[in-house]
Design an enzyme around this catalytic site. Structure first.
Site, PDB file in Angstrom:
ATOM      1  N   ASP A  26       0.820  -1.221   0.000  1.00  0.00           N
ATOM      2  CA  ASP A  26       0.000   0.000   0.000  1.00  0.00           C
ATOM      3  C   ASP A  26       0.851   1.267   0.000  1.00  0.00           C
ATOM      4  O   ASP A  26       0.473   2.286   0.572  1.00  0.00           O
ATOM      5  CB  ASP A  26      -0.973   0.024   1.193  1.00  0.00           C
ATOM      6  CG  ASP A  26      -1.781  -1.255   1.276  1.00  0.00           C
ATOM      7  OD1 ASP A  26      -2.213  -1.720   0.219  1.00  0.00           O
ATOM      8  OD2 ASP A  26      -1.956  -1.779   2.387  1.00  0.00           O
ATOM      9  N   LYS A  29       2.571   1.891  -5.296  1.00  0.00           N
ATOM     10  CA  LYS A  29       3.384   1.388  -6.420  1.00  0.00           C
ATOM     11  C   LYS A  29       2.735   1.660  -7.772  1.00  0.00           C
ATOM     12  O   LYS A  29       3.418   1.987  -8.737  1.00  0.00           O
ATOM     13  CB  LYS A  29       3.586  -0.133  -6.288  1.00  0.00           C
ATOM     14  CG  LYS A  29       4.412  -0.553  -5.110  1.00  0.00           C
ATOM     15  CD  LYS A  29       4.463  -2.063  -4.997  1.00  0.00           C
ATOM     16  CE  LYS A  29       3.165  -2.711  -4.581  1.00  0.00           C
ATOM     17  NZ  LYS A  29       2.716  -2.447  -3.223  1.00  0.00           N
ATOM     18  N   GLY A  61      -4.073  -4.321  -4.755  1.00  0.00           N
ATOM     19  CA  GLY A  61      -5.022  -3.340  -5.278  1.00  0.00           C
ATOM     20  C   GLY A  61      -4.247  -2.090  -5.625  1.00  0.00           C
ATOM     21  O   GLY A  61      -3.705  -1.431  -4.745  1.00  0.00           O
ATOM     22  N   HIS A  62      -4.120  -1.812  -6.901  1.00  0.00           N
ATOM     23  CA  HIS A  62      -3.379  -0.620  -7.316  1.00  0.00           C
ATOM     24  C   HIS A  62      -4.373   0.462  -7.715  1.00  0.00           C
ATOM     25  O   HIS A  62      -5.185   0.273  -8.614  1.00  0.00           O
ATOM     26  CB  HIS A  62      -2.448  -0.946  -8.489  1.00  0.00           C
ATOM     27  CG  HIS A  62      -1.339  -1.876  -8.101  1.00  0.00           C
ATOM     28  ND1 HIS A  62      -0.587  -2.569  -8.990  1.00  0.00           N
ATOM     29  CD2 HIS A  62      -0.858  -2.206  -6.883  1.00  0.00           C
ATOM     30  CE1 HIS A  62       0.312  -3.296  -8.349  1.00  0.00           C
ATOM     31  NE2 HIS A  62       0.157  -3.096  -7.063  1.00  0.00           N
ATOM     32  N   GLN A 246       2.094  -6.032  -3.097  1.00  0.00           N
ATOM     33  CA  GLN A 246       2.374  -6.096  -1.643  1.00  0.00           C
ATOM     34  C   GLN A 246       3.735  -5.453  -1.314  1.00  0.00           C
ATOM     35  O   GLN A 246       4.299  -4.762  -2.158  1.00  0.00           O
ATOM     36  CB  GLN A 246       2.337  -7.538  -1.123  1.00  0.00           C
ATOM     37  CG  GLN A 246       0.964  -8.182  -1.118  1.00  0.00           C
ATOM     38  CD  GLN A 246       0.596  -8.839  -2.434  1.00  0.00           C
ATOM     39  OE1 GLN A 246       1.381  -9.520  -3.037  1.00  0.00           O
ATOM     40  NE2 GLN A 246      -0.635  -8.632  -2.862  1.00  0.00           N
ATOM     41  N   GLY A 453       1.343  13.873  -3.966  1.00  0.00           N
ATOM     42  CA  GLY A 453      -0.088  13.819  -4.261  1.00  0.00           C
ATOM     43  C   GLY A 453      -0.425  12.444  -4.797  1.00  0.00           C
ATOM     44  O   GLY A 453       0.452  11.710  -5.251  1.00  0.00           O
TER      45      GLY A 453
HETATM   46  P1  IMP Z   1      -3.276 -12.703   1.713  1.00  0.00           P
HETATM   47  O1  IMP Z   1      -2.169 -12.263   0.800  1.00  0.00           O
HETATM   48  O2  IMP Z   1      -4.633 -12.274   1.220  1.00  0.00           O
HETATM   49  O3  IMP Z   1      -3.198 -14.148   2.031  1.00  0.00           O
HETATM   50  O4  IMP Z   1      -3.094 -11.943   3.116  1.00  0.00           O
HETATM   51  C1  IMP Z   1      -1.984 -12.204   3.974  1.00  0.00           C
HETATM   52  C2  IMP Z   1      -1.550 -10.929   4.667  1.00  0.00           C
HETATM   53  O5  IMP Z   1      -1.004 -10.015   3.705  1.00  0.00           O
HETATM   54  C3  IMP Z   1      -2.684 -10.162   5.336  1.00  0.00           C
HETATM   55  O6  IMP Z   1      -2.157  -9.552   6.498  1.00  0.00           O
HETATM   56  C4  IMP Z   1      -3.071  -9.110   4.326  1.00  0.00           C
HETATM   57  O7  IMP Z   1      -3.684  -7.986   4.909  1.00  0.00           O
HETATM   58  C5  IMP Z   1      -1.716  -8.776   3.748  1.00  0.00           C
HETATM   59  N1  IMP Z   1      -1.798  -8.287   2.364  1.00  0.00           N
HETATM   60  C6  IMP Z   1      -1.986  -9.015   1.262  1.00  0.00           C
HETATM   61  N2  IMP Z   1      -1.990  -8.245   0.165  1.00  0.00           N
HETATM   62  C7  IMP Z   1      -1.769  -6.990   0.593  1.00  0.00           C
HETATM   63  C8  IMP Z   1      -1.634  -5.743  -0.086  1.00  0.00           C
HETATM   64  O8  IMP Z   1      -1.692  -5.629  -1.315  1.00  0.00           O
HETATM   65  N3  IMP Z   1      -1.401  -4.658   0.719  1.00  0.00           N
HETATM   66  C9  IMP Z   1      -1.285  -4.757   2.061  1.00  0.00           C
HETATM   67  N4  IMP Z   1      -1.407  -5.897   2.729  1.00  0.00           N
HETATM   68  C10 IMP Z   1      -1.651  -7.011   2.000  1.00  0.00           C
END
Ligand code: IMP
Length: 462
Positions: A26, A29, A61-62, A246, A453
């Site tokens: 988050d 990117k 999620g971008h 991630q 921004g």
């Molecule tokens: P999973 O990838 O959905 O299995 O989640 C495993 C952990 O990674 C959890 O704590 C999620 O909140 C975190 N996580 C997975 N994808 C993201 C992301 O794109 N941004 C932030 N945290 C993420």
């Protein structure tokens, strides 16, 4: 012409970047990838631009804010590389948890916004398909309190099937006429597991075959041996941007075990799966100036003091799940370690506008079992932050509160941001420059950009 030698100007080097998050994800990117795509397209050199993903799935999620047809639009991708909004070619690597239905939906969305997406779509024949049952298993575990606060996108169950091998459905199998037979075998093999957690699988085979019918037809012809096709892009001198998902703190091996995601996020992992070489790319780590985390897991610099208000003021809610993100002070211990592990050539600091007018301290060591250390331990439980003696506070403008919704901010504010971009690094407040200098010394990597921004183009490249 007599007496004059013609000077040939060498072509500009193609844009070759890998963009990765270096804390908990988050970081923004997508926006940085978009900047590099725009840079590549600004060359107008007729070369292809391709944006590739190498891991993760819809847990990513971008969010992009792009100026299209005279207005700012918000565009979110989960499955598709964010280049689709700029009509680039896109590539899905073998390490992704791939949902073809979401890819098609996102392409349609881009299509409507830009008036006809016509980039090439290349999908590795090797990539596995993330199905509804993966999401159901993930959700069932979370609901039973046996997860890590996942995004419920099916990620862990999907990668379990990758490791189990025989229950992975590759894209090649997905496109083949034998797909129903393969899926029947997989559901048979997973029957006991599905039943054990109360998932009714009767009719699931027929339901999935029907649900994926048109996607299988629509994507026919897009399955490729991606490593060879990417090598061809390289040879043709194309612009190539690799988009991480991630952040490194969630890497399955090098992250905060067990509160990680399930794929290998670190940048150097991307290259072999895409048929590319690390030496040809700049690795850019994206680091949000402050830190946020969603899902379970310890978080050394987490705070509930008034600094945490920046979360609500700046829309810190997950793009995939809508969950509120926890907020903390900058963690340079984690940043330094992850910039190193990713082999970063440069860092882009994001959200510098969001912390303005706030006193901000920075974590430069951890206290673990009464001892001060600068290494990141396997478990962050009980780790206390040690802050440096310096704190930072800057102000970019008077009178405008930051808005969580960039689409509805006053045009004067957008204009102020644009001025900062025009004036470059020298025009930034002294405290921000000092922050950058200390950061780069400590983290041992130079900051190459500072974003002020959320919208496309609101980043100052140093
Ligand atoms: P999973 O990838 O959905 O299995 O989640 C495993 C952990 O990674 C959890 O704590 C999620 O909140 C975190 N996580 C997975 N994808 C993201 C992301 O794109 N941004 C932030 N945290 C993420």
């Amino acid at each position: 012409m007599d007496g004059m030698t013609s000077v040939s100007i060498p072509p500009r080097r193609p844009v070759r970047k890998l963009v990765t998050g270096i804390i908990w994800g988050d970081e923004g990117k997508g926006k940085i990838v978009d900047d590099y795509v725009c840079l590549a397209q600004s060359f107008e050199d007729g070369r292809d631009t391709v944006v590739a993903r190498f891991q993760g799935g819809e847990n990513a999620g971008h969010t992009l804010y792009v100026f299209i047809n005279g207005k700012w639009e918000r565009f979110v991708t989960h499955a598709a590389p964010s280049g689709i909004i700029r009509n680039t070619d896109i590539a899905i690597g073998p390490g992704v948890a791939f949902n073809p239905l979401s890819l098609i939906e996102e392409i349609k969305k881009a299509d409507r916004l830009i008036g006809g997406y016509n980039g090439r779509i290349l999908i590795s024949n090797r990539v596995g398909i993330c199905f509804d049952y993966h999401k159901m298993i993930d959700s069932a575990r979370e609901s039973a309190g046996k997860g890590v606060g996942s995004t419920r996108s099916g990620i862990a169950p999907f990668y379990e099937d990758v490791a189990r091998k025989t229950t992975r459905v590759t894209f090649q199998e997905y496109l083949s006429d034998k797909f129903p037979d393969k899926l029947r075998q997989v559901l048979e093999d997973k029957k006991v597991e599905l039943e054990a957690i109360g998932i009714n699988h009767s009719g699931m085979l027929e339901m999935l075959v029907e649900k994926h019918k048109s996607a299988r037809q629509g994507l026919r012809g897009h399955g490729v041996d991606l490593e060879y096709r990417m090598a061809e892009y390289m040879k043709r001198g194309a612009h190539i941007i690799i988009e991480g998902a991630q952040g490194s703190g969630l890497d399955v091996d090098m992250g905060d075990i067990p509160n990680t995601t399930s794929s290998h996020l670190l940048a150097p992992n991307a290259f072999p799966s895409l048929g590319l070489k690390r030496k040809d790319f700049d690795i850019i780590g994206v680091e949000k100036i402050y830190v946020t985390r969603v899902g379970d897991g310890d978080f050394p610099t987490y705070t509930t003091d008034s600094f945490a208000e920046i979360g609500d003021l700046n829309g810190e809610f997950g793009a995939s799940t809508g969950r509120k993100r926890r907020v903390g002070y900058p963690d340079w211990v984690m940043a330094r370690r992850n910039a190193w592990l990713n082999d970063c050539d440069g860092i882009v600091l994001t959200r510098a506008d969001c912390v303005q007018d706030r006193e901000m301290k920075v974590c430069v060591a951890y206290e673990v079992d009464g001892k001060v250390r600068t290494e990141v331990p396997v478990s962050l439980t009980g780790v206390k932050p040690v802050y440096s003696g310096t704190s930072y506070k800057w102000k970019l403008w008077e009178g405008h509160r930051n808005l969580a919704d960039p689409l509805n901010e006053p045009p004067e504010l957008t204009a102020i941001r644009a001025d900062y971009v025009k004036n470059g690094f020298d025009g930034l407040p002294g405290a921000m420059k000092e922050f950058k200098r200390h950061h780069d010394e400590f983290v041992d990597c130079k900051t190459v950009g500072i974003s002020i921004g959320a919208k496309s183009g609101e980043t100052i490249y140093v």
